[in-house]
Design an enzyme around this catalytic site. Structure first.
Site, PDB file in Angstrom:
ATOM      1  N   CYS A   1     -44.126 156.001  22.982  1.00 11.37           N
ATOM      2  CA  CYS A   1     -44.846 156.420  24.162  1.00 11.37           C
ATOM      3  C   CYS A   1     -45.464 157.836  24.154  1.00 11.37           C
ATOM      4  O   CYS A   1     -44.752 158.830  24.277  1.00 11.37           O
ATOM      5  CB  CYS A   1     -43.768 156.307  25.213  1.00 11.37           C
TER       6      CYS A   1
ATOM      7  N   GLU B   1     -52.958 155.503  24.904  1.00  6.27           N
ATOM      8  CA  GLU B   1     -52.441 154.673  23.826  1.00  6.27           C
ATOM      9  C   GLU B   1     -52.101 153.273  24.309  1.00  6.27           C
ATOM     10  O   GLU B   1     -51.574 153.104  25.398  1.00  6.27           O
ATOM     11  CB  GLU B   1     -51.156 155.287  23.274  1.00  6.27           C
TER      12      GLU B   1
HETATM   13  N1  SAH Z   1     -42.076 155.483  32.991  1.00  4.89           N
HETATM   14  C1  SAH Z   1     -41.616 154.170  32.648  1.00  4.89           C
HETATM   15  C2  SAH Z   1     -42.478 153.528  31.615  1.00  4.89           C
HETATM   16  C3  SAH Z   1     -42.619 154.303  30.322  1.00  4.89           C
HETATM   17  S1  SAH Z   1     -41.754 153.475  29.093  1.00  4.89           S
HETATM   18  C4  SAH Z   1     -40.154 154.224  32.229  1.00  4.89           C
HETATM   19  O1  SAH Z   1     -39.624 155.312  32.081  1.00  4.89           O
HETATM   20  O2  SAH Z   1     -39.540 153.186  32.088  1.00  4.89           O
HETATM   21  C5  SAH Z   1     -40.616 154.623  28.753  1.00  4.89           C
HETATM   22  C6  SAH Z   1     -39.799 154.093  27.615  1.00  4.89           C
HETATM   23  O3  SAH Z   1     -40.307 154.713  26.412  1.00  4.89           O
HETATM   24  C7  SAH Z   1     -38.378 154.505  27.736  1.00  4.89           C
HETATM   25  O4  SAH Z   1     -37.565 153.565  28.376  1.00  4.89           O
HETATM   26  C8  SAH Z   1     -38.036 154.563  26.302  1.00  4.89           C
HETATM   27  O5  SAH Z   1     -37.754 153.249  25.957  1.00  4.89           O
HETATM   28  C9  SAH Z   1     -39.276 154.922  25.538  1.00  4.89           C
HETATM   29  N2  SAH Z   1     -39.288 156.292  25.020  1.00  4.89           N
HETATM   30  C10 SAH Z   1     -39.968 157.377  25.473  1.00  4.89           C
HETATM   31  N3  SAH Z   1     -39.736 158.441  24.682  1.00  4.89           N
HETATM   32  C11 SAH Z   1     -38.908 158.015  23.714  1.00  4.89           C
HETATM   33  C12 SAH Z   1     -38.315 158.647  22.584  1.00  4.89           C
HETATM   34  N4  SAH Z   1     -38.538 159.924  22.288  1.00  4.89           N
HETATM   35  N5  SAH Z   1     -37.500 157.908  21.803  1.00  4.89           N
HETATM   36  C13 SAH Z   1     -37.270 156.591  22.077  1.00  4.89           C
HETATM   37  N6  SAH Z   1     -37.819 155.952  23.106  1.00  4.89           N
HETATM   38  C14 SAH Z   1     -38.623 156.644  23.916  1.00  4.89           C
END
Ligand code: SAH
Length: 350
Positions: free
Chosen positions: A334, A92
């Site tokens: 994500c 994605e």
């Molecule tokens: N692995 C890295 C990059 C991925 S971004 C990291 O963890 O920073 C990951 C981001 O996606 C998280 O900081 C969060 O902002 C978002 N994320 C993932 N799952 C989510 C969910 N269920 N609800 C809200 N934000 C989510």
């Protein structure tokens, strides 16, 4: 599989071109098509001699990804691209529009091995890293589709960027380079869950003004370890120490990403703990109300609770933004769309 041409740095591309017996200026010509013009196919490239193109076609591809679907959010006009790799994996890429700013959210891995419980990307485990070319090909898709240059990049899509360090770094260099997309490092953000060797390595690179985000999500080591299994290996105190090193080196404020989950990360003691970490790091905070994914029973706090949490931090003098995930109506958090598509495509196990 053909090798994506964007896998090569400027120097490597020159060597490949020389290896094919072509003149050096052809490398610069080709790079212009790959980055400034964001070409997706050899057919679009009009000013290279046909025999040279044939030689390239035999081994390389202009873009390694094909488009599966594209959804535009009715809520905030963000655009979500579902793309397929040459070996048939889905990934994605999201374009987020905010005023004049056009930010691409890039994926760095197929799946993820971090296993964060709130995140859809790791639900099916880690499949493989994306190459630098596959990361840069996502930008070409968006720029070509939108017929304009994107201004900002965030490494916040599927995967843990610092677990795929070399390819991610190579893609950052190409994204910023004059021969590449020319997106300055000031406008590139790498987000990490806290892979300490990667953070420390990054601090030693000559990456002036790159932005770093840290996905904190809980100031409490034990709660954080339940949400984020990698926290058992990389403890909070040590991550914070490594972040200070990057902050001092890059001279940029660190952003702390913080998902608000009801009764788990939104309690009074969480706000106090988060404020303490922020003040110590001189960081700003991005609060992200939890976005529901399949398989998990976590809840998003009420609007009042989110506001109260925000105010508590602001009272302590911290800069806070609240970010509702872009394009919630199109599953833009994500890894959600990929997970759903992969599960639909697969016969159910009995
Ligand atoms: N692995 C890295 C990059 C991925 S971004 C990291 O963890 O920073 C990951 C981001 O996606 C998280 O900081 C969060 O902002 C978002 N994320 C993932 N799952 C989510 C969910 N269920 N609800 C809200 N934000 C989510």
């Amino acid at each position: 599989m053909n090798i994506p041409l964007r896998d090569f740095s400027e120097l490597e591309l020159k060597k490949e071109i020389a290896g094919l017996g072509e003149k050096p200026f052809r490398a610069a010509q080709l790079a212009g098509w790959l980055y400034k013009k964001a070409a997706l196919t050899f057919e679009e490239i009009t000013n290279l001699p046909a025999p040279f193109k044939e030689k390239l076609k035999a081994r390389f591809c202009v873009n390694s990804l094909s488009l599966v679907s594209k959804d535009i959010s009715a809520e905030d006009h963000s655009v979500k691209y579902l793309l397929r790799t040459q070996d048939s994996h889905l990934l994605e890429t999201v374009l987020i529009l905010q005023g004049k700013r056009r930010t691409i959210c890039l994926s760095t891995q197929i799946g993820c091995k971090m296993g964060c419980r709130f995140c859809a990307s790791g639900k099916e485990g880690m499949i493989r890293h994306l190459s630098a070319g596959e990361i840069l090909d996502q930008i070409a898709w968006v720029n070509q589709d939108q017929q304009c240059h994107s201004s900002n990049l965030v490494y916040m899509g599927m995967g843990e960027p610092l677990d795929n360090y070399d390819h991610v770094l190579k893609s950052i260099r190409a994204a910023g380079a004059p021969w590449g997309y020319e997106i300055g490092q000031r406008r590139i953000t790498v987000s990490t869950v806290g892979v300490i060797p990667g953070i420390r390595k990054l601090a030693r690179e000559n990456l002036n003004q790159l932005k770093l985000s840290f996905s904190l999500h809980s100031p409490d080591n034990a709660v954080r370890a339940k949400l984020i299994p990698s926290n058992r290996k990389y403890q909070l105190d040590e991550i914070i120490d490594a972040l200070k090193q990057v902050r001092d080196q890059f001279k940029r404020k660190i952003t702390l990403e913080y998902i608000l989950i009801e009764e788990l990360t939104d309690r009074d003691e969480d706000a106090q703990g988060l404020a303490k970490i922020c003040l110590g790091l001189k960081a700003k905070v991005n609060l992200i109300p939890y976005n529901r994914i399949e398989d998990e029973a976590f809840k998003r706090p009420s609007r009042e609770k989110i506001q109260a949490f925000q105010q508590e931090l602001e009272k302590a003098g911290i800069r806070v933004t609240v970010r509702y995930s872009a394009g919630q109506d199109i599953d833009a958090a994500c890894g959600q769309l990929r997970l759903r598509e992969e599960r639909k495509a697969r016969p159910k196990r009995s």
